[in-house]
Each structure stands twice: as structure tokens, then as C-alpha cells.
Design a protein around this motif. Structure first.
Motif, PDB file in Angstrom:
ATOM      1  N   ASP A  82      24.242  40.991  43.921  1.00  0.00           N
ATOM      2  CA  ASP A  82      24.918  39.992  43.971  1.00  0.00           C
ATOM      3  C   ASP A  82      25.701  39.346  42.769  1.00  0.00           C
ATOM      4  O   ASP A  82      24.871  39.180  41.908  1.00  0.00           O
ATOM      5  CB  ASP A  82      24.012  38.895  44.162  1.00  0.00           C
ATOM      6  N   THR A  83      26.801  39.349  42.877  1.00  0.00           N
ATOM      7  CA  THR A  83      27.749  38.803  41.406  1.00  0.00           C
ATOM      8  C   THR A  83      28.760  38.005  41.912  1.00  0.00           C
ATOM      9  O   THR A  83      29.223  37.585  43.076  1.00  0.00           O
ATOM     10  CB  THR A  83      28.418  40.229  40.872  1.00  0.00           C
ATOM     11  N   ASP A  84      29.210  37.347  40.827  1.00  0.00           N
ATOM     12  CA  ASP A  84      30.358  36.313  41.286  1.00  0.00           C
ATOM     13  C   ASP A  84      31.347  36.382  40.035  1.00  0.00           C
ATOM     14  O   ASP A  84      30.802  36.549  38.896  1.00  0.00           O
ATOM     15  CB  ASP A  84      29.965  34.916  41.617  1.00  0.00           C
ATOM     16  N   LYS A  85      32.478  35.818  40.086  1.00  0.00           N
ATOM     17  CA  LYS A  85      33.390  35.607  38.961  1.00  0.00           C
ATOM     18  C   LYS A  85      33.018  34.444  38.130  1.00  0.00           C
ATOM     19  O   LYS A  85      32.678  33.320  38.470  1.00  0.00           O
ATOM     20  CB  LYS A  85      34.909  35.751  39.542  1.00  0.00           C
ATOM     21  N   GLY A  86      33.640  34.603  36.776  1.00  0.00           N
ATOM     22  CA  GLY A  86      33.584  33.565  35.806  1.00  0.00           C
ATOM     23  C   GLY A  86      34.996  32.985  35.666  1.00  0.00           C
ATOM     24  O   GLY A  86      35.922  33.586  36.555  1.00  0.00           O
ATOM     25  N   GLU A  87      35.247  32.503  34.549  1.00  0.00           N
ATOM     26  CA  GLU A  87      36.652  31.657  34.243  1.00  0.00           C
ATOM     27  C   GLU A  87      37.812  32.708  33.661  1.00  0.00           C
ATOM     28  O   GLU A  87      38.716  32.549  33.742  1.00  0.00           O
ATOM     29  CB  GLU A  87      36.434  30.507  33.216  1.00  0.00           C
ATOM     30  N   VAL A  88      36.915  33.975  33.262  1.00  0.00           N
ATOM     31  CA  VAL A  88      38.034  34.856  32.641  1.00  0.00           C
ATOM     32  C   VAL A  88      37.715  36.355  33.213  1.00  0.00           C
ATOM     33  O   VAL A  88      37.506  37.282  32.700  1.00  0.00           O
ATOM     34  CB  VAL A  88      37.844  34.940  31.221  1.00  0.00           C
ATOM     35  N   SER A  89      37.729  36.539  34.440  1.00  0.00           N
ATOM     36  CA  SER A  89      37.305  37.757  35.060  1.00  0.00           C
ATOM     37  C   SER A  89      38.497  38.559  35.448  1.00  0.00           C
ATOM     38  O   SER A  89      38.149  39.870  35.626  1.00  0.00           O
ATOM     39  CB  SER A  89      36.822  37.527  36.567  1.00  0.00           C
ATOM     40  N   ASP A  90      39.705  38.349  35.288  1.00  0.00           N
ATOM     41  CA  ASP A  90      40.857  39.231  35.529  1.00  0.00           C
ATOM     42  C   ASP A  90      40.723  40.587  34.537  1.00  0.00           C
ATOM     43  O   ASP A  90      40.626  40.237  33.246  1.00  0.00           O
ATOM     44  CB  ASP A  90      42.235  38.544  35.281  1.00  0.00           C
ATOM     45  N   GLY A  91      40.818  41.679  35.039  1.00  0.00           N
ATOM     46  CA  GLY A  91      40.652  42.806  34.295  1.00  0.00           C
ATOM     47  C   GLY A  91      39.523  43.443  34.072  1.00  0.00           C
ATOM     48  O   GLY A  91      39.083  44.492  33.539  1.00  0.00           O
ATOM     49  N   TYR A  92      38.457  42.677  34.647  1.00  0.00           N
ATOM     50  CA  TYR A  92      36.983  43.134  34.746  1.00  0.00           C
ATOM     51  C   TYR A  92      36.298  43.447  35.863  1.00  0.00           C
ATOM     52  O   TYR A  92      36.487  42.592  37.111  1.00  0.00           O
ATOM     53  CB  TYR A  92      36.033  42.254  33.992  1.00  0.00           C
ATOM     54  N   SER A  93      35.365  44.109  35.858  1.00  0.00           N
ATOM     55  CA  SER A  93      34.512  44.347  37.370  1.00  0.00           C
ATOM     56  C   SER A  93      33.003  44.624  36.857  1.00  0.00           C
ATOM     57  O   SER A  93      32.922  45.152  35.716  1.00  0.00           O
ATOM     58  CB  SER A  93      34.940  45.462  38.130  1.00  0.00           C
ATOM     59  N   VAL A  94      32.231  44.289  37.669  1.00  0.00           N
ATOM     60  CA  VAL A  94      30.764  44.393  37.240  1.00  0.00           C
ATOM     61  C   VAL A  94      29.968  44.899  38.372  1.00  0.00           C
ATOM     62  O   VAL A  94      30.618  45.023  39.621  1.00  0.00           O
ATOM     63  CB  VAL A  94      30.039  43.026  36.894  1.00  0.00           C
ATOM     64  N   SER A  95      28.809  45.597  37.972  1.00  0.00           N
ATOM     65  CA  SER A  95      27.814  46.114  39.045  1.00  0.00           C
ATOM     66  C   SER A  95      26.415  46.077  38.470  1.00  0.00           C
ATOM     67  O   SER A  95      26.203  45.752  37.433  1.00  0.00           O
ATOM     68  CB  SER A  95      28.317  47.444  39.293  1.00  0.00           C
ATOM     69  N   ARG A  96      25.615  45.534  39.578  1.00  0.00           N
ATOM     70  CA  ARG A  96      23.961  45.381  39.192  1.00  0.00           C
ATOM     71  C   ARG A  96      23.381  46.002  40.448  1.00  0.00           C
ATOM     72  O   ARG A  96      23.126  45.548  41.423  1.00  0.00           O
ATOM     73  CB  ARG A  96      23.730  43.899  39.178  1.00  0.00           C
ATOM     74  N   SER A  97      22.912  47.280  40.226  1.00  0.00           N
ATOM     75  CA  SER A  97      22.203  48.114  41.195  1.00  0.00           C
ATOM     76  C   SER A  97      20.766  48.112  41.090  1.00  0.00           C
ATOM     77  O   SER A  97      19.869  48.314  41.916  1.00  0.00           O
ATOM     78  CB  SER A  97      22.641  49.749  41.350  1.00  0.00           C
ATOM     79  N   LYS A  98      20.447  47.412  39.757  1.00  0.00           N
ATOM     80  CA  LYS A  98      18.932  47.229  39.570  1.00  0.00           C
ATOM     81  C   LYS A  98      18.768  45.856  38.777  1.00  0.00           C
ATOM     82  O   LYS A  98      19.697  45.440  38.000  1.00  0.00           O
ATOM     83  CB  LYS A  98      18.298  48.461  38.448  1.00  0.00           C
TER      84      LYS A  98
END
Lengths: 114, 115
Positions: free
Chosen positions: B54-70
């Protein structure tokens, strides 16, 4: 590398004096506030927090004052020491906590003169 | 640093290359955050996570991605690094508002330089 302390307002105090660092917040719905200390090259360190149902909270050598009428927060450090030299910034919870996110101020550089 | 580690601590990379930063926590906190810190801007939120996957964007998310598998790991990826992404990146953790604990605890940071 460039320090996070550049371009910030600076408060210069003598060792042993009391320091007062001020912060204006933007959202009248915010009900939680935090002060952080950041030393050069390190991550921000939690100092003290306060909820909006309080006007004052004391910790070890630090006191936070909250004035909701004018949306103002201050951090008082008693008997300032050289180790207190750092950038200090406040944070408020966004939208009264609905998003569990904090909004951070840009900070004040505290310079303690021996 | 409240059981938070970041790796690498320093990285220099070239424009156009992919970069992944790792945040690892031992506190079992629900919320994890990625910030960047630049002179004159303070801490700006890139992305955050409120649980595994479960992830969501912040104010400067362009150009970045995230992952949380644990629960303990939160990864920040720059798919194609640009010079404007040169910054210091901080990871933070929080128990979450449901516990009345809004405070966030920060890792030591990663200094990223994109040449």
C-alpha cells in the motif's frame, strides 16, 4: 557537499544563554506539532511534540509553546550548549491527521558561540 | 536512529541510469516515508506507504517509484536518474495515527549525486 543549513534564518546565541526558535504554521486544523533537530550530515532527530489541547509542554532543557490564536509555535532551549548547534524545524500534521503525513518547515540554524 | 538503516549511504550515478535506494526498519512500524532534502526547500515527501503493498504519492513524486513487499523494507527507485534528482534522501517511519503516534523517526540519509 552543500549544507542543509545554508540559506536558512540563523539564530546566534552565547553558550549558557537561553534560545528561542520560532515557527509559524499554516493550517488551523492541525492538532499535532513536532520539533526536530538536525545536525550536519545526519537525519532529523525528534525532540519534543505537543498536541493542540495543550499550550505548553516541557522536556529535558526544552519547552515548546503553542499559540493557536496566531498559529505560532516556539521551542525554548535552556542553557544552550555547543552540542545544541544544529538546524531546528517544526512540523504539523496535515489535515488534522487524516493523512498521517507531516508538513515540515524549512528550519532555523542555531549557532552557539563559546 | 530508531532502528532504521538506509543503503547505500552515498552514491554517484550518471544521468539516465536506474537507481534504487533501500530503507530497512526493525521497529515493525506500519508507515514508511521517503523524503528528499534540498537547500531552501526543507523536507519534501516523495512517496509513502501505509502497509505492505500500500503506497501513495507525495508532493514531489514525478520520476520516482516505490515498492514495499515486506513490512521492514521500503524501496525508492529512480527509473532514469536526472541531475535534478541530486539530493539527500531520507527514509522515515511512524507507528501511525491510529495509535495516536504521529511522530516520524528518520534514517541517516543517502546522498545521491547524478552527474
Amino acid at each position: 557537499g552543500e549544507s542543509v543549513g545554508l540559506h536558512l534564518p540563523t539564530l546566534s546565541v552565547q553558550e549558557g544563554d537561553n534560545s528561542i526558535i520560532n515557527c509559524a504554521y499554516s493550517n488551523s486544523a492541525s492538532d499535532y506539532f513536532i520539533w526536530y533537530k538536525q545536525e550536519s550530515g545526519k537525519g532529523p532527530q525528534f525532540i519534543i511534540d505537543i498536541r493542540s489541547n495543550m499550550d505548553k509542554r516541557q522536556g529535558q532543557r526544552v519547552t515548546v509553546l503553542l499559540n493557536k490564536t496566531v498559529k505560532h509555535l516556539s521551542l525554548q532551549i535552556a542553557a544552550t550548549q555547543p552540542g545544541d548547534s544544529a538546524v531546528y524545524f517544526c512540523a504539523e500534521n496535515e489535515y488534522g491527521g487524516a493523512t498521517n503525513k507531516l508538513i515540515f518547515g524549512t528550519g532555523t540554524l542555531l549557532a552557539v558561540q563559546p | 536512529d530508531a532502528g532504521i538503516t538506509q543503503s547505500p549511504r552515498h552514491k554517484v550515478t550518471e544521468t539516465g541510469t536506474p537507481v534504487t535506494l533501500r530503507c530497512h526498519q526493525t521497529e515493525n512500524h506500519r508507515y514508511m516515508y521517503w523524503y528528499r532534502q534540498d537547500p531552501g526547500h526543507g523536507l519534501r515527501l516523495i512517496h509513502y506507504s501505509y502497509g505492505v503493498k500500500d503506497t501513495d504519492k507525495g508532493e514531489v513524486s514525478d520520476g520516482y517509484s516505490v515498492s514495499r513487499s515486506k513490512t521492514e523494507d521500503f524501496l525508492l527507485t529512480l527509473e532514469s536518474a536526472t541531475s535534478s534528482q541530486t539530493s539527500v534522501y531520507f527514509c522515515a517511519i511512524s507507528e501511525g495515527a491510529g495509535t495516536g503516534a504521529y511522530e516520524q523517526y528518520f534514517g541517516p540519509g543517502t546522498r545521491l549525486t547524478v552527474t
